[in-house]
Design a protein around this motif. Sequence first.
Motif, PDB file in Angstrom:
ATOM      1  N   ASP B  32       0.805  -1.230   0.000  1.00 23.04           N
ATOM      2  CA  ASP B  32       0.000   0.000   0.000  1.00 23.04           C
ATOM      3  C   ASP B  32       0.837   1.278   0.000  1.00 23.04           C
ATOM      4  OD1 ASP B  32      -2.350  -1.387  -0.156  1.00 23.04           O
ATOM      5  OD2 ASP B  32      -2.762  -1.320   1.997  1.00 23.04           O
ATOM      6  N   GLU B  46      -2.102   9.230  -6.255  1.00 24.74           N
ATOM      7  CA  GLU B  46      -0.967   8.389  -5.880  1.00 24.74           C
ATOM      8  C   GLU B  46      -1.323   6.949  -6.190  1.00 24.74           C
ATOM      9  OE1 GLU B  46      -0.026   9.023  -1.795  1.00 24.74           O
ATOM     10  OE2 GLU B  46       0.986  10.923  -2.201  1.00 24.74           O
ATOM     11  N   ILE B  47      -0.413   6.237  -6.813  1.00 25.95           N
ATOM     12  CA  ILE B  47      -0.653   4.827  -7.115  1.00 25.95           C
ATOM     13  C   ILE B  47       0.150   3.982  -6.126  1.00 25.95           C
ATOM     14  CG2 ILE B  47      -0.521   3.011  -8.854  1.00 25.95           C
ATOM     15  CD1 ILE B  47      -2.426   5.276  -9.630  1.00 25.95           C
ATOM     16  N   PRO B  48      -0.563   3.262  -5.243  1.00 21.88           N
ATOM     17  CA  PRO B  48       0.154   2.429  -4.284  1.00 21.88           C
ATOM     18  C   PRO B  48       0.414   1.022  -4.831  1.00 21.88           C
ATOM     19  CG  PRO B  48      -2.154   2.681  -3.655  1.00 21.88           C
ATOM     20  CD  PRO B  48      -2.008   3.271  -5.028  1.00 21.88           C
ATOM     21  N   SER B  49       1.422   0.384  -4.290  1.00 26.21           N
ATOM     22  CA  SER B  49       1.711  -1.007  -4.658  1.00 26.21           C
ATOM     23  C   SER B  49       0.822  -1.916  -3.825  1.00 26.21           C
ATOM     24  CB  SER B  49       3.175  -1.301  -4.358  1.00 26.21           C
ATOM     25  OG  SER B  49       3.389  -2.690  -4.392  1.00 26.21           O
ATOM     26  N   SER B  50       0.376  -3.010  -4.424  1.00 27.16           N
ATOM     27  CA  SER B  50      -0.460  -3.916  -3.635  1.00 27.16           C
ATOM     28  C   SER B  50       0.390  -4.841  -2.770  1.00 27.16           C
ATOM     29  CB  SER B  50      -1.366  -4.722  -4.559  1.00 27.16           C
ATOM     30  OG  SER B  50      -0.583  -5.400  -5.509  1.00 27.16           O
TER      31      SER B  50
END
Lengths: 354, 429
Positions: B32, B46-50
Amino acid sequence: MSVDWLSILDAQGNVDESLEPELDTETLEKFYRTMVLTRMYDDKALKLQRQGRMLTFGSSLGQEATAVGSAFAMKPDDWFFPAFREHGVQIARGIPLSLLYIYWMGSEDANLTLPPKNFPVAIPVSTQVLHAVGAAWAAKLKKQNIASVVYFGDGATSEGDFHEGMNFAGVFKTPTVFICQNNQYAISLPREKQTASKTLAQKALAYGFEGIQVDGNDILAVYSVTLAALEKARSGGGPTMIECFTYRMGSHTTSDDPTRYRQAAEVEEWKKKDPIKRLRIYLEKKGIWDQSREGAMIKEITDEVEKAVKEAESYKPVVENMFKYVYADMPLHLKEQMDELQGFISKRRGDESG
Amino acid sequence: MVDVKFPDVGEGVTEGTIVKWLVKEGEEIKADQAVAEIETDKAIVEIPSSEAGKILKLVGKEGDVIKVGSTLASLAVPGETVKKPETGAPEKPTEAKPAEAKLLEEPTEVKPPEVKPQERPAEMPGRALAVPSTRRLARELGVDISKVKGTGPGGRITDEDVRKSTVTEAKVEVPQAPETRKPEAAPVEIAPEIKALEERIPIKGIRKTIGERMVLSLFTAPHVVSMDEADVTELVKLREKEKKMAEEKGIKLTYLAFIVKAVTVALKQHPYLNASLDQKKNEIVLKRYYNIGIAVDTPEGLMVPVIKDADCKSIMELAQVSEKLADEARTRKIKLPDLKGNTFTITNIGSIGGIFSTPIINPPDVAILGIHRIRDMAVVIGGEIKIRKILPIVLSFDHRVLDGAQAARFMNTLIEHLKDPDLLLLDGV
């Protein structure tokens, strides 16, 4: 002509002792935990959306006191009609987190197993007002000792459905509690452009019943007002409209950019009025909360949220369900549609394997 | 290895610009945690990592435009050993053959990204990912949807993909054309030495506005251009005679001033030229005020200041106002209201060069007049060749509102008044 304003717990966590409701430690902790859970559920939902794992979502950040406070004033038997930002009410009413995620991931299967008396999310603005008034009227005719609670935003007060519902409720004295989450913006339209009325609550006066304004970031005030309105409704006193004066800290939905229509300074001002922070100060002053309990709770909620996401993501939607859940007995035309779809799917499967 | 993809973050977004990387290659990140800020049509998000892990590679640099569904970053998840991908090698999607696709069902093998088989489900035979309307389109066009390469979110097949594949499929029929099968042409690699000879200028400000307005105009209004010549010998004489008088008053007596005057006279006689089209109400709006836009060449690009109520001004006043507005435009001192409200526009291309042109109508007008350089020409008058001063003029008009006959009548009136400027005395206000 005027409407009352109620505030019990101020932004600094100071309580007005003359108005303070008598709540036991367990209840206060439940209030607090549910608000934090709502916020963390919300935050996770936004991340899932940004990762492409969930669809459009409307955050309730900053509105937790309005949702949770009013929800805990309700009884399980009361009807609940949400708009689409009532995550806190849904959580307080015991709807599993995983179901909520499944819904926002795009499967209406989530609505199939909603606990009784909880209506599904209403995306169209203010249609649910009519449903709620109808359910309340039915309860009155059946002489059931229950009420219905409907949620909507400031923008909904300009819709025809809202006015029809309000008028009907006033005339027939239905046991309805109208909760307006006035979060100051209808998408990008500010509250002062929504209506020339000084308050939204005063709309109730025109329909012949009580309207009251409450500090929507003060859970004690929201709870107290809703409790009183529900008791009045159940005992034949008719409807009440509660305008919860709050603020949407986030965007309207994940497709919206609020910086284009409101000032950062305004958001900063509202940050100071955070509903969770003030309840925490109140609990700490009472000696029933501290840092170590906070830490333990956050960890517990994190796990709870992650578990719900896992469950939701492993859920396989059942196509037939979308035909099944609206009516108790499926009408013929839906049966035909379902058969057609099933035929199509099995043909496709045949095509693909062949 | 896990890819962080750029999803559709806003109901129908197709691409975004990388505003800022929030992590570095080699950095350990939490689940996240935001990887990048991406600006879409709707907002900066914002692009979060899963997943948690170590960033192996960030795709692209700040300012790059990326498509929805494409990979933003690759990361090694804990417990995974991954060979460091060779830097600089672009990810080449390889056509997934059925055998390779089957391999994917056993995700034990870890491969570096550059040899990674296509993992879009749309590439796998019989597993086309498409909405029903796209499937229907494919059926209607006789396209085998399982063979279409999806470019939408998550490899989803779009209507466009289906349409494109009808073109490429048709091409397959032609012998020795298999290369054309790939729906997307590989980006043309430009050699560095050529790149060094190129300069890139971002489209913004006035340039951007011009582009948008011209596209709007040309692609909504069906343009017709009418061209003619005006014998302005008498006008030239008149101007020569009065130039000095004007100069004494500090006014540069331009031909443009006479032309604006003649145009307002002609517009009053032909009201459909001084109009706009209200498409919503399906009505033509005839305007009884005459605000004439004057196209001005400025260092930043074309600007069109507007002479308000040009019909109420004398030729001297028009000369004065048009010069003042043009100066203000060139020095960027012009005020916004002076750039708005045009009802008709004149573009004076002749001051720079060219004989004829096909100007684009300046919205919301329905016509634009182009004027060119006055030059000496041999003209036959009464059976004799005479040397006359000739002004080439062109009129582009919106054929939704006007027909050729109306435009020609307007031009005739205009030419008449330019040929015999005395008429301006009689008809002018």
